[in-house]
Design a protein around this motif. Structure first.
Motif, PDB file in Angstrom:
ATOM      1  N   GLU A  17      -2.411   7.605   8.840  1.00  0.00           N
ATOM      2  CA  GLU A  17      -3.199   8.824   8.677  1.00  0.00           C
ATOM      3  C   GLU A  17      -3.016   9.404   7.274  1.00  0.00           C
ATOM      4  N   LEU A  18      -1.806   9.281   6.709  1.00  0.00           N
ATOM      5  CA  LEU A  18      -1.594   9.738   5.333  1.00  0.00           C
ATOM      6  C   LEU A  18      -2.453   8.931   4.359  1.00  0.00           C
ATOM      7  N   GLY A  19      -2.577   7.632   4.605  1.00  0.00           N
ATOM      8  CA  GLY A  19      -3.434   6.800   3.755  1.00  0.00           C
ATOM      9  C   GLY A  19      -4.881   7.251   3.814  1.00  0.00           C
ATOM     10  N   ALA A  20      -5.353   7.610   5.008  1.00  0.00           N
ATOM     11  CA  ALA A  20      -6.724   8.101   5.143  1.00  0.00           C
ATOM     12  C   ALA A  20      -6.885   9.447   4.446  1.00  0.00           C
ATOM     13  N   LEU A  21      -5.842  10.299   4.533  1.00  0.00           N
ATOM     14  CA  LEU A  21      -5.909  11.599   3.849  1.00  0.00           C
ATOM     15  C   LEU A  21      -5.984  11.413   2.332  1.00  0.00           C
ATOM     16  N   VAL A  22      -5.199  10.491   1.789  1.00  0.00           N
ATOM     17  CA  VAL A  22      -5.236  10.256   0.337  1.00  0.00           C
ATOM     18  C   VAL A  22      -6.598   9.710  -0.074  1.00  0.00           C
ATOM     19  N   ALA A  23      -7.173   8.840   0.733  1.00  0.00           N
ATOM     20  CA  ALA A  23      -8.508   8.310   0.414  1.00  0.00           C
ATOM     21  C   ALA A  23      -9.533   9.438   0.406  1.00  0.00           C
ATOM     22  N   ALA A  24      -9.404  10.377   1.347  1.00  0.00           N
ATOM     23  CA  ALA A  24     -10.328  11.518   1.385  1.00  0.00           C
ATOM     24  C   ALA A  24     -10.075  12.448   0.197  1.00  0.00           C
ATOM     25  N   VAL A  25      -8.810  12.625  -0.181  1.00  0.00           N
ATOM     26  CA  VAL A  25      -8.484  13.470  -1.343  1.00  0.00           C
ATOM     27  C   VAL A  25      -9.083  12.850  -2.607  1.00  0.00           C
ATOM     28  N   ALA A  26      -9.065  11.533  -2.705  1.00  0.00           N
ATOM     29  CA  ALA A  26      -9.648  10.856  -3.862  1.00  0.00           C
ATOM     30  C   ALA A  26     -11.148  11.132  -3.973  1.00  0.00           C
ATOM     31  N   ARG A  27     -11.788  11.380  -2.837  1.00  0.00           N
ATOM     32  CA  ARG A  27     -13.224  11.722  -2.843  1.00  0.00           C
ATOM     33  C   ARG A  27     -13.441  13.215  -3.064  1.00  0.00           C
ATOM     34  N   GLY A  28     -12.348  14.019  -3.125  1.00  0.00           N
ATOM     35  CA  GLY A  28     -12.474  15.446  -3.393  1.00  0.00           C
ATOM     36  C   GLY A  28     -12.486  16.327  -2.162  1.00  0.00           C
ATOM     37  N   ASP A  29     -12.048  15.843  -1.022  1.00  0.00           N
ATOM     38  CA  ASP A  29     -12.042  16.602   0.230  1.00  0.00           C
ATOM     39  C   ASP A  29     -10.878  17.598   0.233  1.00  0.00           C
ATOM     40  N   ARG A  30     -11.190  18.889   0.169  1.00  0.00           N
ATOM     41  CA  ARG A  30     -10.160  19.936   0.134  1.00  0.00           C
ATOM     42  C   ARG A  30      -9.409  20.060   1.457  1.00  0.00           C
ATOM     43  N   ALA A  32      -8.736  17.634   3.522  1.00  0.00           N
ATOM     44  CA  ALA A  32      -7.792  16.514   3.564  1.00  0.00           C
ATOM     45  C   ALA A  32      -6.583  16.808   2.686  1.00  0.00           C
ATOM     46  N   TYR A  33      -6.835  17.451   1.551  1.00  0.00           N
ATOM     47  CA  TYR A  33      -5.714  17.812   0.668  1.00  0.00           C
ATOM     48  C   TYR A  33      -4.794  18.819   1.352  1.00  0.00           C
ATOM     49  N   ALA A  34      -5.355  19.761   2.086  1.00  0.00           N
ATOM     50  CA  ALA A  34      -4.534  20.741   2.803  1.00  0.00           C
ATOM     51  C   ALA A  34      -3.643  20.034   3.828  1.00  0.00           C
ATOM     52  N   GLY A  35      -4.181  19.051   4.524  1.00  0.00           N
ATOM     53  CA  GLY A  35      -3.380  18.290   5.482  1.00  0.00           C
ATOM     54  C   GLY A  35      -2.305  17.460   4.789  1.00  0.00           C
ATOM     55  N   LEU A  36      -2.660  16.849   3.668  1.00  0.00           N
ATOM     56  CA  LEU A  36      -1.693  16.069   2.898  1.00  0.00           C
ATOM     57  C   LEU A  36      -0.595  16.976   2.351  1.00  0.00           C
ATOM     58  N   TYR A  37      -0.982  18.156   1.883  1.00  0.00           N
ATOM     59  CA  TYR A  37      -0.014  19.123   1.361  1.00  0.00           C
ATOM     60  C   TYR A  37       0.990  19.506   2.443  1.00  0.00           C
ATOM     61  N   ARG A  38       0.496  19.813   3.644  1.00  0.00           N
ATOM     62  CA  ARG A  38       1.401  20.182   4.746  1.00  0.00           C
ATOM     63  C   ARG A  38       2.368  19.049   5.080  1.00  0.00           C
ATOM     64  N   ALA A  39       1.929  17.825   4.922  1.00  0.00           N
ATOM     65  CA  ALA A  39       2.764  16.680   5.294  1.00  0.00           C
ATOM     66  C   ALA A  39       3.812  16.345   4.230  1.00  0.00           C
ATOM     67  N   VAL A  40       3.507  16.554   2.941  1.00  0.00           N
ATOM     68  CA  VAL A  40       4.416  16.075   1.897  1.00  0.00           C
ATOM     69  C   VAL A  40       5.077  17.175   1.069  1.00  0.00           C
ATOM     70  N   ALA A  41       4.647  18.428   1.182  1.00  0.00           N
ATOM     71  CA  ALA A  41       5.181  19.477   0.308  1.00  0.00           C
ATOM     72  C   ALA A  41       6.690  19.683   0.503  1.00  0.00           C
ATOM     73  N   ALA A  42       7.155  19.762   1.725  1.00  0.00           N
ATOM     74  CA  ALA A  42       8.579  20.005   1.960  1.00  0.00           C
ATOM     75  C   ALA A  42       9.449  18.833   1.489  1.00  0.00           C
ATOM     76  N   PRO A  43       9.106  17.579   1.784  1.00  0.00           N
ATOM     77  CA  PRO A  43       9.922  16.484   1.250  1.00  0.00           C
ATOM     78  C   PRO A  43       9.912  16.411  -0.280  1.00  0.00           C
ATOM     79  N   VAL A  44       8.764  16.710  -0.889  1.00  0.00           N
ATOM     80  CA  VAL A  44       8.684  16.709  -2.355  1.00  0.00           C
ATOM     81  C   VAL A  44       9.619  17.767  -2.926  1.00  0.00           C
ATOM     82  N   TYR A  45       9.583  18.965  -2.351  1.00  0.00           N
ATOM     83  CA  TYR A  45      10.463  20.043  -2.804  1.00  0.00           C
ATOM     84  C   TYR A  45      11.926  19.645  -2.588  1.00  0.00           C
TER      85      TYR A  45
END
Length: 183
Positions: A17-30, A32-45
């Motif tokens: 599902e993360l791969g699908a979110l990144v593919a959607a983010v590459a197309r400019g889907d905001r 999808a970016y919000a979902g990707l942000y929720r999934a990776v923001a805490a580990p990145v921090y």
């Protein structure tokens, strides 16, 4: 008020599902970016905080990484998971920030020491290049600089060692094998 992690709570998301979110983010889907942000923001921090040990700098690095993910979305599935890709970006960015901070501190220290010539350098710092060159010259590893007394000698001549065993590496200059090895 102390700085804290990004406000989004971590959401476990399957790798596919993360791969699908990144593919959607590459197309400019905001969305999808919000979902990707929720999934990776805490580990990145978390990666940035462990590397930098500063909440403020860690937040900045996390913001830079997530902005880079939004702008580029250059994920290649053959190279690993989305989470590994994002965390690698975060770690590299945090290490770059730490190195830049260290270099800035070293520059400031050198400038302060130049302004106060009577002070010695703090312990644990590397020897200045002039001192290292002088040590190499004592061992016979530095090329001698031409002076008025040594003008007939070519500037590329090696300076002789101070004593036969002064450096323990005479074999390197002579072109022979090191002791204990045969050519």
């Amino acid at each position: 008020m102390p700085a804290t992690a990004p406000a989004a709570a971590p959401v476990p998301v399957p790798a596919a599902e993360l791969g699908a979110l990144v593919a959607a983010v590459a197309r400019g889907d905001r969305a999808a970016y919000a979902g990707l942000y929720r999934a990776v923001a805490a580990p990145v921090y978390g990666i940035a905080l462990r590397t930098l040990r500063s909440p403020a700098h860690s937040e900045e690095v996390a913001q830079e990484v997530l902005l880079e993910v939004w702008r580029t979305a250059a994920y290649r599935p053959a190279r690993g998971t989305v989470m590994a890709w994002v965390l690698t970006i975060a770690h590299r960015r945090a290490v770059d920030r730490a190195r830049a901070a260290r270099a800035a501190a070293d520059r400031e220290l050198r400038a302060a020491l130049r302004e106060q010539p009577g002070r010695r350098r703090p312990p644990g710092r590397r020897r200045p290049p002039a001192t290292a060159r002088a040590a190499a010259a004592r061992c016979g590893w530095a090329r001698s600089a031409p002076s008025a007394a040594a003008w007939p000698r070519p500037p590329s001549a090696w300076t002789p060692p101070r004593s036969p065993g002064s450096c323990g590496r005479r074999w390197m200059r002579s072109g022979s094998s090191p002791p204990g090895r045969r050519s």
